[in-house]
Design a protein around this motif. Structure first.
Motif, PDB file in Angstrom:
ATOM      1  N   SER A   1     -26.052  44.526  21.762  1.00  0.00           N
ATOM      2  CA  SER A   1     -26.755  45.744  21.367  1.00  0.00           C
ATOM      3  C   SER A   1     -26.495  46.053  19.896  1.00  0.00           C
ATOM      4  N   PRO A   2     -27.434  46.740  19.230  1.00  0.00           N
ATOM      5  CA  PRO A   2     -27.245  47.040  17.806  1.00  0.00           C
ATOM      6  C   PRO A   2     -26.130  48.051  17.586  1.00  0.00           C
ATOM      7  N   ALA A   3     -25.432  47.904  16.465  1.00  0.00           N
ATOM      8  CA  ALA A   3     -24.347  48.804  16.097  1.00  0.00           C
ATOM      9  C   ALA A   3     -24.689  49.489  14.781  1.00  0.00           C
ATOM     10  N   THR A   4     -24.266  50.734  14.657  1.00  0.00           N
ATOM     11  CA  THR A   4     -24.516  51.487  13.432  1.00  0.00           C
ATOM     12  C   THR A   4     -23.361  51.279  12.460  1.00  0.00           C
ATOM     13  N   ARG A   5     -23.687  50.985  11.225  1.00  0.00           N
ATOM     14  CA  ARG A   5     -22.684  50.848  10.166  1.00  0.00           C
ATOM     15  C   ARG A   5     -23.022  51.819   9.040  1.00  0.00           C
ATOM     16  N   ASN A   6     -21.995  52.256   8.301  1.00  0.00           N
ATOM     17  CA  ASN A   6     -22.242  53.184   7.199  1.00  0.00           C
ATOM     18  C   ASN A   6     -21.928  52.547   5.853  1.00  0.00           C
ATOM     19  N   VAL A   7     -22.361  53.202   4.803  1.00  0.00           N
ATOM     20  CA  VAL A   7     -22.241  52.655   3.450  1.00  0.00           C
ATOM     21  C   VAL A   7     -20.780  52.471   3.048  1.00  0.00           C
ATOM     22  N   PHE A   8     -19.948  53.457   3.351  1.00  0.00           N
ATOM     23  CA  PHE A   8     -18.544  53.367   2.953  1.00  0.00           C
ATOM     24  C   PHE A   8     -17.890  52.129   3.560  1.00  0.00           C
ATOM     25  N   ASP A   9     -18.069  51.921   4.867  1.00  0.00           N
ATOM     26  CA  ASP A   9     -17.437  50.783   5.526  1.00  0.00           C
ATOM     27  C   ASP A   9     -17.936  49.461   4.949  1.00  0.00           C
ATOM     28  N   TYR A  10     -19.221  49.391   4.662  1.00  0.00           N
ATOM     29  CA  TYR A  10     -19.773  48.151   4.116  1.00  0.00           C
ATOM     30  C   TYR A  10     -19.135  47.835   2.772  1.00  0.00           C
ATOM     31  N   ILE A  11     -19.035  48.830   1.901  1.00  0.00           N
ATOM     32  CA  ILE A  11     -18.417  48.602   0.596  1.00  0.00           C
ATOM     33  C   ILE A  11     -16.954  48.212   0.757  1.00  0.00           C
ATOM     34  N   ARG A  12     -16.222  48.950   1.576  1.00  0.00           N
ATOM     35  CA  ARG A  12     -14.812  48.634   1.836  1.00  0.00           C
ATOM     36  C   ARG A  12     -14.638  47.199   2.320  1.00  0.00           C
ATOM     37  N   ASP A  13     -15.531  46.756   3.197  1.00  0.00           N
ATOM     38  CA  ASP A  13     -15.389  45.450   3.833  1.00  0.00           C
ATOM     39  C   ASP A  13     -15.821  44.287   2.946  1.00  0.00           C
TER      40      ASP A  13
END
Length: 532
Positions: free
Chosen positions: A371-383
């Motif tokens: 199933s699709p998961a929601t990701r946010n901008v902060f986590d993407y940059i951090r990762d």
């Protein structure tokens, strides 16, 4: 005890060689057994799937300023009246953000007109030793002045600065292991090359002299960062030092602004960073949230939330290695929330990343059930700041037999914004049932782990390989072994410290630390070692 605990092999060509062929000249080739193992990325609902992956020399960073003469914190001397307590406090506050870097300001204010004393070097040693103890490295900057717009009451002369660099060169050489990069400070307020008491930034000659001396002072295997490309361009492109000079943008605001140093998108300086950054350690920060988001009715920029998606795109285009977690995040001031807090509430669509050719880690937008998961901008940059090594497949050829040859071919994709820098040797290891470790050094150069081929307009992910062909030692006991990938720090001082080992971004591999915390190893599979 160490000999009983670990079996460390010094491998010569007799026992180990790297080859581009996974078969080579093997007399037992007809008896080989082939095994292929496929790995996956991290699902959003994997254990710790929403958390940052702690890795050295990349990601969000802290910011600490210490007064070397006064042996105390620069901005909060009453709260932190020593050299390390602010570092410890901030490390605790930001522990959940997987931080391994600290922008470390060494203020030499008390030494203008003087030699650096033995006590000064003892103070700096205390600080860098605390970094080692904390598993962190320094984005290092020296400065003298803390006041803006000509309000400093005093400052160093050019002669002071050059004399102190002469003294600092041996100190940096002795502590290279804990230095990620050196920023070209020394001049003016906060070492940002403006507002200096003696006008050191007023002529190109003085700036060029100081920059050349900073490069000379910095260990040859470390880079130097400048505030704006204009300063780098003072150096002739044919000069060997030119390629060691990178950038730190101290005013990332995305939209054009009079203080952005002419580095917003569409400018020659922006494009210069894009072109040169694949091979450079790049750092930056947002402005303080207390400035950009204040509620002053006379400030036309009041409440200015810096665009998270556009920031992520710029960090990708310019191959950022690190970004300040201090600015516009967990500040205390006029607002409860600053830009990065809003980023945590800003969903990031996979389609946005695809449209902009930005890296998408395998399974990052999925849960384990598909199933699709929601990701946010902060986590993407951090990762994705810096590197993010995602293993793809391991091919094993040969019988796992003591005294016989075995060949390993491990592929990976770097899903991060940049490649790796500094020294990181790559080993395959065998771990027996008593946790004794046998090391096999490969010839892998992690600097080659580019996310994509520079200048590729589609930014297609590159597939990289770690290959090894070696003979399993005859005296190795039979039994079950874990086969692992170990990427430690390249310095002797930090090599056997698991906080400085690199962890891969896979949801189906185990991260194993040895009982004495010397090794941090990515477990790939298990092998049954037999004997003929």
């Amino acid at each position: 005890m160490k000999q009983k605990k670990y079996l460390i092999l010094i491998l010569s060509g007799l026992f180990f060689s790297i080859t581009n062929s996974i078969h080579g000249n093997n007399p037992d080739k007809g008896n080989e057994k082939a095994k292929t193992i496929t790995f996956r990325g991290i699902y959003a609902d994997d254990p710790a799937g929403q958390e940052g992956l702690y890795n050295p020399e990349r990601g969000l960073r802290l910011e600490i300023a210490v007064d070397i003469a006064g042996r105390k914190d620069v901005w909060n001397p009453k709260q932190f009246p020593d050299i390390t307590s602010h570092l410890e406090s901030e490390s605790a506050i930001y522990a959940s953000d997987s931080i391994s870097l600290v922008q470390s300001y060494f203020y030499l204010t008390g030494f203008a007109g003087k030699e650096l004393s033995e006590d000064a070097f003892a103070t700096m040693d205390t600080y860098v030793n605390k970094l080692r103890e904390s598993g962190k490295k320094a984005v290092l900057r020296f400065a003298y002045e803390t006041a803006f717009m000509g309000r400093a009451g005093t400052g160093p002369t050019l002669e002071d600065v050059l004399r102190h660099m002469e003294q600092l060169k041996p100190f940096l050489a002795q502590n290279t292991d804990v230095i990620q990069v050196v920023q070209a400070g020394f001049i003016g307020a906060w070492g940002e090359w403006h507002s200096s008491f003696h006008g050191l930034e007023k002529t190109n000659d003085s700036k060029r002299t100081i920059l050349e001396k900073i490069v000379w002072m910095t260990p040859e295997n470390r880079m130097v960062q400048v505030r704006v490309p204009e300063y780098k361009n003072l150096i002739n492109k044919e000069d060997q030092s030119y390629n060691r000079i990178s950038f730190h943008d101290d005013f990332i605001v995305i939209k054009p602004h009079q203080w952005d140093g002419g580095m917003h998108e569409g400018t020659p300086y922006f494009n210069q960073i894009v072109e040169e950054s694949p091979y450079l350690v790049v750092d930056g920060e947002l402005p303080w949230g207390t400035w950009s988001m204040n509620e002053d009715p006379d400030n036309p920029e009041a409440g200015w939330v810096i665009d998270g998606k556009a920031t992520a795109r710029q960090l990708f285009l310019q191959h950022y290695t690190s970004l300040s977690a201090i600015h516009n995040y967990k500040e205390k001031g006029t607002k409860d929330k600053y830009s990065m807090m809003y980023w945590k509430e800003t969903p990031l669509e996979e389609s946005f990343l695809s449209e902009n050719h930005m890296p998408i880690s395998g399974n990052y937008f999925k849960n384990q059930d598909g199933s699709p998961a929601t990701r946010n901008v902060f986590d993407y940059i951090r990762d994705h700041l810096g590197y993010r090594l995602e293993l793809q497949q391991l091919k094993i050829n040969g019988n796992p037999t003591a005294g016989k040859e075995i060949s390993l071919d491990l592929s990976l994709i770097n899903r991060g914004f940049s490649t790796l820098f500094n020294e990181h040797p790559v080993y395959f290891v065998l771990i027996d049932e008593q946790d004794r470790i046998t090391e096999f050094l490969t010839e892998t150069n992690v600097h080659d782990f580019q996310p994509y081929q520079p200048k590729d307009p589609e930014c297609k992910p590159l597939l990289h390989a770690i290959k090894g062909q070696f003979i399993i030692p005859k005296n190795l006991e039979t039994g079950k072994y874990r086969l692992g990938l170990w990427i430690p720090d390249g310095s002797e001082r930090l090599k056997y410290n698991n906080r400085y080992a690199i962890r891969c971004a896979n949801g189906d591999t185990e991260w194993w630390s040895s009982p004495d915390n010397k090794y941090g190893i990515n477990i790939l599979t298990s092998l049954d070692i037999i004997r003929h």
